[in-house]
Design a protein around this motif. Structure first.
Motif, short mmCIF file in Angstrom:
data_model
loop_
_atom_site.label_atom_id
_atom_site.label_comp_id
_atom_site.label_asym_id
_atom_site.label_seq_id
_atom_site.Cartn_x
_atom_site.Cartn_y
_atom_site.Cartn_z
N LEU A 126 67.99 30.32 -2.64
CA LEU A 126 68.42 31.17 -1.53
C LEU A 126 67.25 31.90 -0.87
O LEU A 126 67.22 32.05 0.36
CB LEU A 126 69.44 32.19 -2.01
CG LEU A 126 70.80 31.64 -2.41
CD1 LEU A 126 71.65 32.73 -3.06
CD2 LEU A 126 71.52 31.07 -1.20
N VAL A 127 66.28 32.36 -1.66
CA VAL A 127 65.19 33.18 -1.12
C VAL A 127 63.99 32.33 -0.70
O VAL A 127 63.48 32.48 0.41
CB VAL A 127 64.76 34.24 -2.16
CG1 VAL A 127 63.53 34.99 -1.70
CG2 VAL A 127 65.91 35.21 -2.40
N ILE A 128 63.56 31.43 -1.56
CA ILE A 128 62.37 30.62 -1.29
C ILE A 128 62.75 29.34 -0.53
O ILE A 128 62.14 28.99 0.47
CB ILE A 128 61.63 30.26 -2.59
CG1 ILE A 128 61.32 31.50 -3.43
CG2 ILE A 128 60.38 29.43 -2.29
CD1 ILE A 128 60.39 32.49 -2.78
N GLY A 129 63.78 28.68 -1.02
CA GLY A 129 64.17 27.39 -0.45
C GLY A 129 64.61 27.45 1.00
O GLY A 129 64.43 26.50 1.76
N THR A 130 65.16 28.57 1.43
CA THR A 130 65.60 28.70 2.81
C THR A 130 64.46 29.07 3.76
O THR A 130 64.63 29.06 4.96
CB THR A 130 66.68 29.80 2.94
OG1 THR A 130 66.10 31.05 2.54
CG2 THR A 130 67.91 29.47 2.12
N GLY A 131 63.32 29.46 3.19
CA GLY A 131 62.19 29.89 4.01
C GLY A 131 62.22 31.38 4.33
O GLY A 131 61.31 31.89 4.99
N GLY A 132 63.23 32.08 3.86
CA GLY A 132 63.35 33.50 4.14
C GLY A 132 62.19 34.32 3.60
O GLY A 132 61.70 35.23 4.28
N HIS A 133 61.74 33.99 2.41
CA HIS A 133 60.61 34.71 1.82
C HIS A 133 59.35 34.52 2.67
O HIS A 133 58.64 35.48 2.97
CB HIS A 133 60.35 34.24 0.39
CG HIS A 133 59.05 34.71 -0.16
ND1 HIS A 133 58.85 36.00 -0.58
CD2 HIS A 133 57.86 34.08 -0.31
CE1 HIS A 133 57.59 36.13 -0.98
NE2 HIS A 133 56.98 34.98 -0.83
N ALA A 134 59.09 33.29 3.08
CA ALA A 134 57.89 33.01 3.90
C ALA A 134 57.94 33.79 5.21
O ALA A 134 56.92 34.36 5.64
CB ALA A 134 57.77 31.51 4.17
N VAL A 135 59.08 33.85 5.83
CA VAL A 135 59.23 34.61 7.08
C VAL A 135 58.95 36.09 6.83
O VAL A 135 58.22 36.74 7.60
CB VAL A 135 60.64 34.41 7.69
CG1 VAL A 135 60.91 35.41 8.81
CG2 VAL A 135 60.81 32.98 8.18
N ALA A 136 59.49 36.63 5.75
CA ALA A 136 59.29 38.05 5.45
C ALA A 136 57.81 38.37 5.18
O ALA A 136 57.30 39.37 5.68
CB ALA A 136 60.14 38.44 4.24
N VAL A 137 57.13 37.51 4.44
CA VAL A 137 55.71 37.76 4.14
C VAL A 137 54.87 37.63 5.41
O VAL A 137 53.98 38.46 5.66
CB VAL A 137 55.20 36.82 3.03
CG1 VAL A 137 53.68 36.93 2.86
CG2 VAL A 137 55.90 37.12 1.71
N ARG A 138 55.16 36.64 6.24
CA ARG A 138 54.40 36.51 7.50
C ARG A 138 54.63 37.72 8.40
O ARG A 138 53.71 38.18 9.08
CB ARG A 138 54.77 35.21 8.21
CG ARG A 138 54.13 33.99 7.54
CD ARG A 138 54.21 32.76 8.41
NE ARG A 138 55.57 32.31 8.66
CZ ARG A 138 56.19 31.35 7.97
NH1 ARG A 138 55.58 30.73 7.00
NH2 ARG A 138 57.42 31.01 8.28
N ARG A 139 55.84 38.26 8.40
CA ARG A 139 56.11 39.48 9.19
C ARG A 139 55.32 40.66 8.65
O ARG A 139 54.80 41.47 9.43
CB ARG A 139 57.60 39.80 9.17
CG ARG A 139 58.40 38.94 10.10
CD ARG A 139 59.84 39.38 10.16
NE ARG A 139 60.59 38.49 11.02
CZ ARG A 139 61.89 38.36 10.99
NH1 ARG A 139 62.61 39.07 10.13
NH2 ARG A 139 62.51 37.52 11.80
N LEU A 140 55.24 40.78 7.32
CA LEU A 140 54.43 41.85 6.72
C LEU A 140 52.98 41.73 7.16
O LEU A 140 52.36 42.71 7.57
CB LEU A 140 54.49 41.80 5.19
CG LEU A 140 55.69 42.42 4.50
CD1 LEU A 140 55.64 42.12 2.99
CD2 LEU A 140 55.75 43.90 4.74
#
Length: 149
Positions: A126-140
């Motif tokens: 849910l967090v890594i596989g969907t790309g959500g984590h990558a989006v959040a880190v790039r926003r940071l």
């Protein structure tokens, strides 16, 4: 927690047109804004995060906490190691700053995490596989860059 024992998840990089000291301050500012909200508090409580409050010294130093994260090591202008754990994962987010030419700093954010058991695997999906984590880190990283420049 031994960071090197956690499996590597990903790493994101940006170059900031600022000196390492300004980037370092920017990291602290962005973390304070990003992890001090009511939404972050609810998320930390829902997941059962070990660290659920914003506390400790500012600017960030070893022992500072955010909702879901604790500063395990802080080498100002060089490296910030954040660690955390909750029901589904044990994780680390490591910010590294390197010179990238006159007045420029390369900022890297490396994520390491373990997701034990079937529920941990589902959480990873849910967090890594969907790309959500990558989006959040790039926003940071983008927020740090904007603030430091």
């Amino acid at each position: 927690m031994e960071i090197a024992l956690l499996p590597h998840v990903d790493e994101h990089t940006t170059v900031v047109a600022a000196e390492p000291a300004a980037v370092w301050r920017g990291i602290g500012d962005v973390l304070d804004r990003s992890f001090a909200s009511v939404r972050s508090a609810r998320y930390a409580r829902l997941l059962g995060c070990a660290d659920r409050t914003v506390s400790g010294p500012r600017p960030v130093a070893e022992g500072s906490t955010f909702q879901g994260l604790r500063v395990a090591a802080a080498r100002p202008g060089r490296e910030l190691v954040l660690v955390g754990r909750h029901r589904f994962s044990t994780y680390a987010l490591v910010f590294r700053l390197d010179e990238a030419g006159p007045g420029r700093t390369r900022l890297r954010a490396e994520t390491r995490a373990r997701f034990p058991g079937p529920v941990g695997g589902l959480y990873r999906l849910l967090v890594i596989g969907t790309g959500g984590h990558a989006v959040a880190v790039r926003r940071l990283l983008s927020a740090v860059r904007r603030g430091a420049e």
